[in-house]
Design a protein around this motif. Structure first.
Motif, PDB file in Angstrom:
ATOM      1  N   SER A  54      48.835  36.453  45.016  1.00  0.00           N
ATOM      2  CA  SER A  54      48.212  37.531  45.631  1.00  0.00           C
ATOM      3  C   SER A  54      46.922  37.973  44.977  1.00  0.00           C
ATOM      4  O   SER A  54      46.754  37.488  44.084  1.00  0.00           O
ATOM      5  N   VAL A  55      46.718  38.733  46.437  1.00  0.00           N
ATOM      6  CA  VAL A  55      44.760  38.314  45.593  1.00  0.00           C
ATOM      7  C   VAL A  55      44.259  40.323  45.754  1.00  0.00           C
ATOM      8  O   VAL A  55      45.014  41.166  46.356  1.00  0.00           O
ATOM      9  N   PHE A  56      43.804  40.397  45.017  1.00  0.00           N
ATOM     10  CA  PHE A  56      43.910  41.875  44.146  1.00  0.00           C
ATOM     11  C   PHE A  56      42.552  41.752  44.432  1.00  0.00           C
ATOM     12  O   PHE A  56      41.311  41.326  43.644  1.00  0.00           O
ATOM     13  N   CYS A  57      42.286  43.028  44.766  1.00  0.00           N
ATOM     14  CA  CYS A  57      40.329  42.708  45.410  1.00  0.00           C
ATOM     15  C   CYS A  57      40.315  44.459  45.492  1.00  0.00           C
ATOM     16  O   CYS A  57      40.954  45.333  46.191  1.00  0.00           O
ATOM     17  N   GLY A  58      38.802  44.876  46.129  1.00  0.00           N
ATOM     18  CA  GLY A  58      38.581  46.400  46.846  1.00  0.00           C
ATOM     19  C   GLY A  58      38.939  46.420  48.303  1.00  0.00           C
ATOM     20  O   GLY A  58      38.977  45.581  49.341  1.00  0.00           O
ATOM     21  N   SER A  59      38.962  47.918  48.590  1.00  0.00           N
ATOM     22  CA  SER A  59      39.218  47.987  49.888  1.00  0.00           C
ATOM     23  C   SER A  59      37.997  48.826  50.572  1.00  0.00           C
ATOM     24  O   SER A  59      37.943  49.253  51.088  1.00  0.00           O
ATOM     25  N   ARG A  60      36.304  48.293  49.871  1.00  0.00           N
ATOM     26  CA  ARG A  60      35.354  48.396  49.901  1.00  0.00           C
ATOM     27  C   ARG A  60      34.776  48.062  49.988  1.00  0.00           C
ATOM     28  O   ARG A  60      35.789  45.826  48.844  1.00  0.00           O
ATOM     29  N   SER A  61      33.914  47.472  50.176  1.00  0.00           N
ATOM     30  CA  SER A  61      33.321  45.406  50.257  1.00  0.00           C
ATOM     31  C   SER A  61      31.795  45.031  49.054  1.00  0.00           C
ATOM     32  O   SER A  61      31.878  44.315  48.778  1.00  0.00           O
ATOM     33  N   GLY A  62      31.722  46.680  48.569  1.00  0.00           N
ATOM     34  CA  GLY A  62      30.839  46.606  47.113  1.00  0.00           C
ATOM     35  C   GLY A  62      29.474  46.920  47.576  1.00  0.00           C
ATOM     36  O   GLY A  62      29.151  46.518  48.864  1.00  0.00           O
TER      37      GLY A  62
ATOM     38  N   GLY B  23      55.003  37.699  28.282  1.00  0.00           N
ATOM     39  CA  GLY B  23      56.313  36.337  28.638  1.00  0.00           C
ATOM     40  C   GLY B  23      57.227  36.985  29.714  1.00  0.00           C
ATOM     41  O   GLY B  23      58.295  36.194  30.012  1.00  0.00           O
ATOM     42  N   LEU B  24      56.546  37.218  30.185  1.00  0.00           N
ATOM     43  CA  LEU B  24      57.086  37.715  31.926  1.00  0.00           C
ATOM     44  C   LEU B  24      57.155  36.709  32.579  1.00  0.00           C
ATOM     45  O   LEU B  24      58.029  37.220  33.533  1.00  0.00           O
ATOM     46  N   HIS B  25      55.582  36.484  32.235  1.00  0.00           N
ATOM     47  CA  HIS B  25      55.408  35.417  33.473  1.00  0.00           C
ATOM     48  C   HIS B  25      54.716  34.764  33.150  1.00  0.00           C
ATOM     49  O   HIS B  25      53.960  34.415  31.941  1.00  0.00           O
ATOM     50  N   ASP B  26      54.833  32.953  33.952  1.00  0.00           N
ATOM     51  CA  ASP B  26      53.817  31.820  33.052  1.00  0.00           C
ATOM     52  C   ASP B  26      52.705  31.849  34.330  1.00  0.00           C
ATOM     53  O   ASP B  26      52.620  30.521  34.457  1.00  0.00           O
ATOM     54  N   LYS B  27      52.641  33.463  35.636  1.00  0.00           N
ATOM     55  CA  LYS B  27      52.114  32.567  36.761  1.00  0.00           C
ATOM     56  C   LYS B  27      50.235  32.378  35.956  1.00  0.00           C
ATOM     57  O   LYS B  27      49.634  33.666  35.620  1.00  0.00           O
ATOM     58  N   PRO B  28      49.724  31.817  36.938  1.00  0.00           N
ATOM     59  CA  PRO B  28      48.157  31.875  36.596  1.00  0.00           C
ATOM     60  C   PRO B  28      47.740  33.268  37.136  1.00  0.00           C
ATOM     61  O   PRO B  28      48.116  33.332  38.146  1.00  0.00           O
ATOM     62  N   ILE B  29      46.666  33.238  36.646  1.00  0.00           N
ATOM     63  CA  ILE B  29      45.786  34.536  36.739  1.00  0.00           C
ATOM     64  C   ILE B  29      44.129  33.753  36.703  1.00  0.00           C
ATOM     65  O   ILE B  29      43.974  33.345  35.564  1.00  0.00           O
ATOM     66  N   ILE B  30      43.033  33.555  37.831  1.00  0.00           N
ATOM     67  CA  ILE B  30      41.920  33.196  38.269  1.00  0.00           C
ATOM     68  C   ILE B  30      41.282  34.434  38.217  1.00  0.00           C
ATOM     69  O   ILE B  30      41.815  35.141  39.639  1.00  0.00           O
ATOM     70  N   ILE B  31      40.030  35.096  37.693  1.00  0.00           N
ATOM     71  CA  ILE B  31      39.150  35.862  38.346  1.00  0.00           C
ATOM     72  C   ILE B  31      38.195  35.784  38.870  1.00  0.00           C
ATOM     73  O   ILE B  31      37.439  33.877  38.443  1.00  0.00           O
ATOM     74  N   LEU B  32      37.784  35.271  40.252  1.00  0.00           N
ATOM     75  CA  LEU B  32      36.539  35.070  41.030  1.00  0.00           C
ATOM     76  C   LEU B  32      35.549  35.590  40.350  1.00  0.00           C
ATOM     77  O   LEU B  32      35.402  37.163  41.032  1.00  0.00           O
TER      78      LEU B  32
ATOM     79  N   HIS C  41      42.172  32.674  34.058  1.00  0.00           N
ATOM     80  CA  HIS C  41      41.429  31.699  33.452  1.00  0.00           C
ATOM     81  C   HIS C  41      39.813  31.979  35.126  1.00  0.00           C
ATOM     82  O   HIS C  41      40.029  33.200  35.596  1.00  0.00           O
ATOM     83  N   VAL C  42      38.575  31.669  34.018  1.00  0.00           N
ATOM     84  CA  VAL C  42      37.662  32.614  35.444  1.00  0.00           C
ATOM     85  C   VAL C  42      37.294  31.030  36.316  1.00  0.00           C
ATOM     86  O   VAL C  42      37.126  30.305  35.478  1.00  0.00           O
ATOM     87  N   ALA C  43      36.237  31.683  37.147  1.00  0.00           N
ATOM     88  CA  ALA C  43      36.133  31.014  37.823  1.00  0.00           C
ATOM     89  C   ALA C  43      34.991  31.322  39.098  1.00  0.00           C
ATOM     90  O   ALA C  43      34.949  32.626  39.135  1.00  0.00           O
ATOM     91  N   PRO C  44      33.624  29.775  38.791  1.00  0.00           N
ATOM     92  CA  PRO C  44      32.606  30.457  39.095  1.00  0.00           C
ATOM     93  C   PRO C  44      32.158  30.419  40.843  1.00  0.00           C
ATOM     94  O   PRO C  44      31.417  31.120  41.509  1.00  0.00           O
ATOM     95  N   ASP C  45      33.186  30.272  41.476  1.00  0.00           N
ATOM     96  CA  ASP C  45      32.543  29.896  43.152  1.00  0.00           C
ATOM     97  C   ASP C  45      34.638  30.031  43.576  1.00  0.00           C
ATOM     98  O   ASP C  45      35.427  29.479  42.462  1.00  0.00           O
ATOM     99  N   VAL C  46      34.473  29.700  44.814  1.00  0.00           N
ATOM    100  CA  VAL C  46      35.954  29.756  45.509  1.00  0.00           C
ATOM    101  C   VAL C  46      35.801  27.681  45.647  1.00  0.00           C
ATOM    102  O   VAL C  46      37.328  27.897  45.144  1.00  0.00           O
TER     103      VAL C  46
ATOM    104  N   TYR D  60      48.361  34.500  40.798  1.00  0.00           N
ATOM    105  CA  TYR D  60      47.449  35.636  41.209  1.00  0.00           C
ATOM    106  C   TYR D  60      45.992  35.186  41.175  1.00  0.00           C
ATOM    107  O   TYR D  60      45.275  34.875  40.202  1.00  0.00           O
ATOM    108  N   ILE D  61      44.847  36.239  42.205  1.00  0.00           N
ATOM    109  CA  ILE D  61      43.688  36.001  42.197  1.00  0.00           C
ATOM    110  C   ILE D  61      43.027  37.280  41.816  1.00  0.00           C
ATOM    111  O   ILE D  61      43.563  37.910  43.482  1.00  0.00           O
ATOM    112  N   ILE D  62      42.239  37.483  40.693  1.00  0.00           N
ATOM    113  CA  ILE D  62      41.519  38.984  40.750  1.00  0.00           C
ATOM    114  C   ILE D  62      40.033  38.514  41.773  1.00  0.00           C
ATOM    115  O   ILE D  62      38.868  38.157  41.277  1.00  0.00           O
ATOM    116  N   LEU D  63      39.784  39.241  42.680  1.00  0.00           N
ATOM    117  CA  LEU D  63      38.231  39.550  43.409  1.00  0.00           C
ATOM    118  C   LEU D  63      37.708  40.679  43.420  1.00  0.00           C
ATOM    119  O   LEU D  63      38.060  41.992  42.577  1.00  0.00           O
ATOM    120  N   PRO D  64      36.058  41.024  43.119  1.00  0.00           N
ATOM    121  CA  PRO D  64      35.701  41.569  43.197  1.00  0.00           C
ATOM    122  C   PRO D  64      36.553  43.093  43.462  1.00  0.00           C
ATOM    123  O   PRO D  64      36.682  43.241  44.541  1.00  0.00           O
TER     124      PRO D  64
END
Length: 181
Positions: free
Chosen positions: A7-15, A126-135, A166-171, A103-107
């Motif tokens: 699941s990718v969470f991000c803006g409905s605008r482009s910024g 403790g309801l999940h142990d799925k990866p969460i990554i912020i780009l 986790h935080v990722a600097p790039d794709v 889960y991936i978090i974009l701007p």
């Protein structure tokens, strides 16, 4: 655990930075190339539309989930592989949370913060142990990361709460992190 969907969470605008759209498109392409299904908010506008379009153009699968009242506002994306219309936002979020392996978090804006906060709290509980990554495109998430760090340093979250995301600097780094889970 092999990641098959995100699941990718991000803006409905482009910024304001063109880099946000570039990274959203790069992520969509990378997901398709790694046979990872994109699950997202179902809109055609902004970064949501960019990541979905790129995934589709690269031959990937895209599941959009949108509440009925946002169909027109977020310009429902009719080109996705699978489109589901929900009754409201809570049911949309529940599906976005449940169907993903990661889960991936974009701007993004307030909606993105809301979704990130909920999956982070669910991880803490403790309801999940799925990866969460912020780009962290163009250092977009620096203030968010500093706020999380402050909550930990001030004793409002466990000392090991850094392990929940986790935080990722790039794709490229983000995809490597996904493949290592």
């Amino acid at each position: 655990m092999t990641i098959q969907s995100c699941s990718v969470f991000c803006g409905s605008r482009s910024g304001y930075s063109a880099r946000y759209t570039e990274d959203a498109r790069s992520l969509g392409t990378a997901l398709a190339q790694n046979n990872i299904t994109l699950i997202y908010g179902g809109g055609q506008a902004g970064l949501m539309g960019s990541v979905a379009d790129a995934t589709l153009q690269a031959g990937g699968n895209v599941k959009g989930i949108i509440p009925s009242f946002l169909e027109a506002r977020e310009l429902l994306h009719e080109g996705v592989t699978d489109l589901e219309i929900t009754e409201d936002m809570p049911s949309r979020k529940a599906k976005l949370f449940d169907l993903a392996d990661a889960y991936i978090i974009l701007p993004g804006g307030f909606g993105t913060f809301d979704e990130f906060s909920e999956i982070l709290v669910n991880r803490q509980l403790g309801l999940h142990d799925k990866p969460i990554i912020i780009l962290n495109t163009d250092r977009w998430a620096i203030s968010l990361i500093e706020t999380l760090d402050t909550a930990i340093k001030q004793g409002f979250a466990e000392k090991h709460a850094h392990d929940f995301y986790h935080v990722a600097p790039d794709v490229s780094s983000l995809i490597k992190q996904l493949n290592n889970f």
